[in-house]
Design a protein around this motif. Structure first.
Motif, PDB file in Angstrom:
ATOM      1  N   ALA A  24      42.946  34.291  39.502  1.00  0.00           N
ATOM      2  CA  ALA A  24      41.875  35.039  40.162  1.00  0.00           C
ATOM      3  C   ALA A  24      42.162  35.087  41.656  1.00  0.00           C
ATOM      4  O   ALA A  24      42.182  34.061  42.325  1.00  0.00           O
ATOM      5  CB  ALA A  24      40.527  34.388  39.906  1.00  0.00           C
ATOM      6  N   MET A  26      40.562  36.593  44.827  1.00  0.00           N
ATOM      7  CA  MET A  26      39.283  37.168  45.205  1.00  0.00           C
ATOM      8  C   MET A  26      39.304  37.682  46.646  1.00  0.00           C
ATOM      9  O   MET A  26      39.869  37.039  47.526  1.00  0.00           O
ATOM     10  CB  MET A  26      38.179  36.119  45.082  1.00  0.00           C
ATOM     11  N   ASP A  31      37.407  40.465  42.300  1.00  0.00           N
ATOM     12  CA  ASP A  31      38.708  39.973  41.858  1.00  0.00           C
ATOM     13  C   ASP A  31      39.681  41.146  41.886  1.00  0.00           C
ATOM     14  O   ASP A  31      39.474  42.145  41.199  1.00  0.00           O
ATOM     15  CB  ASP A  31      38.586  39.413  40.443  1.00  0.00           C
ATOM     16  N   PRO A  34      41.808  41.962  38.043  1.00  0.00           N
ATOM     17  CA  PRO A  34      40.734  41.826  37.058  1.00  0.00           C
ATOM     18  C   PRO A  34      41.247  41.431  35.675  1.00  0.00           C
ATOM     19  O   PRO A  34      42.342  41.810  35.259  1.00  0.00           O
ATOM     20  CB  PRO A  34      40.094  43.210  37.032  1.00  0.00           C
ATOM     21  N   ASP A  35      40.426  40.664  34.979  1.00  0.00           N
ATOM     22  CA  ASP A  35      40.792  40.147  33.659  1.00  0.00           C
ATOM     23  C   ASP A  35      40.934  41.259  32.626  1.00  0.00           C
ATOM     24  O   ASP A  35      41.778  41.161  31.732  1.00  0.00           O
ATOM     25  CB  ASP A  35      39.747  39.147  33.179  1.00  0.00           C
TER      26      ASP A  35
END
Length: 107
Positions: A24, A26, A31, A34-35
Motif C-alpha cells: 500500500a 498512500m 492508495d 489499488p488492490d
C-alpha cells in the motif's frame, strides 16, 4: 506463444497482482497501488491458465467479487467516506460501518 511461456507469463501476472494487493503506497487517504488492480491482473492470469488447469475457473467469481469489493473501498477512501465518525446513528454512516466490518472479515 508456447505453453511454457504462457504459463510463466500467467504466473508472473499472479505474482505482480499479489504484490499490488499486499503493498500500500498512500498519498493522503488514496492508495496509488489499488488492490482491485491486483485482483484484475489475477483474473487475466486465470483466463490464460484455464487450458492447463480446468478447475482454476472456479476462482473467477470469487475474483470478481473481491475486485468489485476493493474498488468500492477505493472509491470510499477517495471521497473520504470510510473515516466517517460513527457516533451519530445516521443510516449512511451505519451502512458504511457495516461495509467496513465486512471488508475486515473478508480480508
Amino acid at each position: 506463444m508456447t505453453d511454457k511461456a504462457k504459463i510463466c507469463s500467467s504466473l508472473s501476472k499472479i505474482a505482480y497482482g499479489y504484490i499490488l494487493i499486499l503493498v500500500a503506497v498512500m498519498i493522503g487517504t488514496i492508495d496509488i497501488l489499488p488492490d482491485f488492480v491486483g485482483y484484475i491482473m489475477m483474473l487475466y492470469a486465470i483466463d490464460a491458465l484455464k487450458d492447463e488447469c480446468k478447475t482454476i475457473t472456479l476462482l473467477k467469481p470469487f475474483g470478481y467479487v473481491l475486485a468489485i469489493w476493493k474498488f468500492a473501498f477505493f472509491i470510499l477512501n477517495a471521497f473520504g467516506l470510510r473515516s466517517v465518525s460513527f457516533t451519530e446513528f445516521e443510516p449512511a454512516s451505519v451502512f458504511i460501518y457495516v461495509i467496513y466490518v465486512l471488508s475486515i472479515i473478508i480480508n
